[in-house]
Write a protein that holds these residues in place. Sequence first.
Motif, PDB file in Angstrom:
ATOM      1  N   VAL A 162      38.392  76.021  76.682  1.00 35.42           N
ATOM      2  CA  VAL A 162      38.485  75.067  75.425  1.00 35.42           C
ATOM      3  C   VAL A 162      38.928  73.675  75.669  1.00 35.42           C
ATOM      4  CG1 VAL A 162      39.648  75.048  73.123  1.00 35.42           C
ATOM      5  CG2 VAL A 162      39.165  77.086  74.077  1.00 35.42           C
ATOM      6  N   LEU A 163      40.037  73.345  76.333  1.00 37.66           N
ATOM      7  CA  LEU A 163      40.582  72.060  76.511  1.00 37.66           C
ATOM      8  C   LEU A 163      39.537  71.205  77.683  1.00 37.66           C
ATOM      9  CD1 LEU A 163      42.802  70.025  75.849  1.00 37.66           C
ATOM     10  CD2 LEU A 163      44.123  70.902  77.591  1.00 37.66           C
ATOM     11  N   MET A 164      39.427  71.610  78.578  1.00 40.17           N
ATOM     12  CA  MET A 164      38.918  70.878  79.838  1.00 40.17           C
ATOM     13  C   MET A 164      37.320  70.204  79.321  1.00 40.17           C
ATOM     14  SD  MET A 164      41.169  70.414  81.779  1.00 40.17           S
ATOM     15  CE  MET A 164      42.527  71.473  82.635  1.00 40.17           C
ATOM     16  N   PRO A 165      36.655  70.869  78.818  1.00 37.65           N
ATOM     17  CA  PRO A 165      35.373  70.310  78.111  1.00 37.65           C
ATOM     18  C   PRO A 165      35.417  69.256  77.206  1.00 37.65           C
ATOM     19  CG  PRO A 165      35.189  72.813  78.157  1.00 37.65           C
ATOM     20  CD  PRO A 165      36.812  72.401  78.065  1.00 37.65           C
ATOM     21  N   VAL A 166      36.498  68.963  76.424  1.00 37.01           N
ATOM     22  CA  VAL A 166      36.584  67.821  75.498  1.00 37.01           C
ATOM     23  C   VAL A 166      37.634  66.928  75.731  1.00 37.01           C
ATOM     24  CG1 VAL A 166      35.785  69.260  73.621  1.00 37.01           C
ATOM     25  CG2 VAL A 166      38.251  69.274  74.060  1.00 37.01           C
ATOM     26  N   LEU A 167      37.963  67.114  77.128  1.00 38.60           N
ATOM     27  CA  LEU A 167      39.323  66.359  77.377  1.00 38.60           C
ATOM     28  C   LEU A 167      38.898  64.798  77.743  1.00 38.60           C
ATOM     29  CD1 LEU A 167      42.327  66.522  77.906  1.00 38.60           C
ATOM     30  CD2 LEU A 167      41.966  66.891  80.277  1.00 38.60           C
ATOM     31  N   SER A 168      37.728  64.670  78.244  1.00 36.07           N
ATOM     32  CA  SER A 168      37.300  63.364  78.329  1.00 36.07           C
ATOM     33  C   SER A 168      37.190  62.555  77.139  1.00 36.07           C
ATOM     34  CB  SER A 168      35.894  63.307  79.005  1.00 36.07           C
ATOM     35  OG  SER A 168      34.983  64.106  78.391  1.00 36.07           O
ATOM     36  N   ASP A 169      36.702  63.219  76.038  1.00 37.18           N
ATOM     37  CA  ASP A 169      36.599  62.429  74.430  1.00 37.18           C
ATOM     38  C   ASP A 169      38.238  61.925  74.098  1.00 37.18           C
ATOM     39  OD1 ASP A 169      34.179  63.059  74.559  1.00 37.18           O
ATOM     40  OD2 ASP A 169      34.140  64.761  73.308  1.00 37.18           O
ATOM     41  N   PHE A 170      39.110  62.837  74.438  1.00 34.12           N
ATOM     42  CA  PHE A 170      40.356  62.402  74.053  1.00 34.12           C
ATOM     43  C   PHE A 170      40.771  61.073  74.931  1.00 34.12           C
ATOM     44  CE2 PHE A 170      45.006  62.318  74.808  1.00 34.12           C
ATOM     45  CZ  PHE A 170      45.686  62.147  73.515  1.00 34.12           C
TER      46      PHE A 170
ATOM     47  N   PHE B  90      44.291  66.111  67.854  1.00 32.61           N
ATOM     48  CA  PHE B  90      42.976  66.452  68.616  1.00 32.61           C
ATOM     49  C   PHE B  90      42.767  67.967  68.931  1.00 32.61           C
ATOM     50  CE2 PHE B  90      40.691  66.889  72.637  1.00 32.61           C
ATOM     51  CZ  PHE B  90      39.406  65.916  72.291  1.00 32.61           C
ATOM     52  N   LEU B  91      44.016  68.631  69.418  1.00 36.81           N
ATOM     53  CA  LEU B  91      43.840  70.220  69.561  1.00 36.81           C
ATOM     54  C   LEU B  91      43.447  70.596  68.228  1.00 36.81           C
ATOM     55  CD1 LEU B  91      46.990  70.765  71.432  1.00 36.81           C
ATOM     56  CD2 LEU B  91      44.566  70.435  72.465  1.00 36.81           C
ATOM     57  N   ALA B  92      43.891  70.173  67.202  1.00 40.52           N
ATOM     58  CA  ALA B  92      43.629  71.074  65.958  1.00 40.52           C
ATOM     59  C   ALA B  92      42.064  70.582  65.449  1.00 40.52           C
ATOM     60  CB  ALA B  92      44.427  70.631  64.745  1.00 40.52           C
TER      61      ALA B  92
ATOM     62  N   SER C 209      39.199  58.876  76.521  1.00 36.10           N
ATOM     63  CA  SER C 209      38.265  57.653  75.991  1.00 36.10           C
ATOM     64  C   SER C 209      38.861  57.087  74.487  1.00 36.10           C
ATOM     65  CB  SER C 209      36.832  58.119  75.768  1.00 36.10           C
ATOM     66  OG  SER C 209      36.218  58.340  76.919  1.00 36.10           O
ATOM     67  N   ALA C 210      39.328  58.129  73.784  1.00 31.24           N
ATOM     68  CA  ALA C 210      39.682  57.729  72.449  1.00 31.24           C
ATOM     69  C   ALA C 210      41.096  57.018  72.429  1.00 31.24           C
ATOM     70  CB  ALA C 210      39.738  58.894  71.335  1.00 31.24           C
ATOM     71  N   PHE C 211      41.934  57.476  73.553  1.00 29.34           N
ATOM     72  CA  PHE C 211      43.489  57.184  73.530  1.00 29.34           C
ATOM     73  C   PHE C 211      43.793  56.795  75.269  1.00 29.34           C
ATOM     74  CE2 PHE C 211      43.267  60.209  69.959  1.00 29.34           C
ATOM     75  CZ  PHE C 211      43.928  59.283  69.002  1.00 29.34           C
TER      76      PHE C 211
ATOM     77  N   GLU D  88      53.442  53.411  65.531  1.00 30.60           N
ATOM     78  CA  GLU D  88      52.362  53.981  65.480  1.00 30.60           C
ATOM     79  C   GLU D  88      51.272  53.683  66.546  1.00 30.60           C
ATOM     80  OE1 GLU D  88      51.568  55.842  62.725  1.00 30.60           O
ATOM     81  OE2 GLU D  88      53.667  55.482  62.449  1.00 30.60           O
ATOM     82  N   THR D  89      51.717  53.101  67.740  1.00 32.12           N
ATOM     83  CA  THR D  89      50.700  52.896  68.852  1.00 32.12           C
ATOM     84  C   THR D  89      50.984  54.360  69.866  1.00 32.12           C
ATOM     85  OG1 THR D  89      51.158  50.677  68.544  1.00 32.12           O
ATOM     86  CG2 THR D  89      50.279  51.490  70.761  1.00 32.12           C
ATOM     87  N   PRO D  90      49.848  54.878  69.958  1.00 31.53           N
ATOM     88  CA  PRO D  90      49.844  56.284  70.914  1.00 31.53           C
ATOM     89  C   PRO D  90      49.828  55.685  72.252  1.00 31.53           C
ATOM     90  CG  PRO D  90      47.896  56.518  69.145  1.00 31.53           C
ATOM     91  CD  PRO D  90      48.468  54.874  69.264  1.00 31.53           C
ATOM     92  N   GLU D  91      51.022  55.708  72.925  1.00 25.97           N
ATOM     93  CA  GLU D  91      51.110  55.256  74.327  1.00 25.97           C
ATOM     94  C   GLU D  91      52.122  56.058  75.166  1.00 25.97           C
ATOM     95  OE1 GLU D  91      51.959  51.279  74.846  1.00 25.97           O
ATOM     96  OE2 GLU D  91      53.724  51.355  73.664  1.00 25.97           O
TER      97      GLU D  91
END
Length: 303
Positions: A110-118, A293-295, A120-122, A92-95
């Motif tokens: 679509v992807l690049m504008p929100v990529l930093s959020d992903f 995240f994509l969804a 940061s979360a993972f 269960e560890t996302p790495e």
Amino acid sequence: MSRLSINRSGEMAVFAKAVELGGFSAAAKVCCMTPSAVSKLVQRLEERLGVRLVNRSTRRLQLTAEGCAFYERAVRILADIDEAEREAGSGETPEGRVRLNVSASYAVHVLMPVLSDFLSAFPSVSLDILQTDAVVDLMAERADIAVRAGPLKSSSLIARKLGSTSMTIVGAPSYLQRFGTPESVEDLEAMNRLSHSYARSIDGWPLLSNGEPITLAPTEQVRVSDGEGLRQLALAGVGLARLPTFTVKEDIRCGRLTAVAEHLNPGDIEAFHAVFHGQGGALPARVRVVLDFLAKRARISSP
């Protein structure tokens, strides 16, 4: 006895434990075995290897030169096995690293504008992003996920819908000033219609002519390999482009591009999906969190 019938890693583990604890009795307690079973295991190991690993003339276990070399190699092998199992079953560890194939338009808008959020979360997940509008073979490209536009072909891949978009014909004000604003199919036929350089499910522009659906072939003067390239050519005043609305709605709002011949638009919709291999068990956590995240954050939305 064949090598497949011998638990060689198990033998290495017991032998290494005996060396580390200094004797067969101590290893037996840790390994839930009897001292005689540990002694017999080491004896079988020596017979198979054809060398003496330990000297039994002293009360404390003493390694031979061959025993030292085997112990050092065994410890490295056991560590490699542990690491391989951790990587393969990270649970269960996302790495780890996820390879993404996406269109240039999807990446930019679509992807690049929100990529930093992903990220940061993972923070333990790394991404390799390949931008291409061509349909790729996930196995050949070693890709975990591909984002594809248009109808999906029947395959063993699993698809997760990421939304859909309408299509819009656009031109730069500079181009329209030179060649006029098209009002009919005949007007469009006389203009430079930019096109993709690869085969698509519909090779041309779907239009309505007197209420009937037709397909207008693009001109061959300029072709480009991806939708973002078409957008840049349209912005530069090279010609007209028919593009997903989500990629040009901001250009239209700011006046960089103008939507034309809307009354000829048949209203076709292009769907986007994230496709991936899902057979053979649960998805690795690193892939699952990217899909989720994509969804949620990287969906297509346009008027």
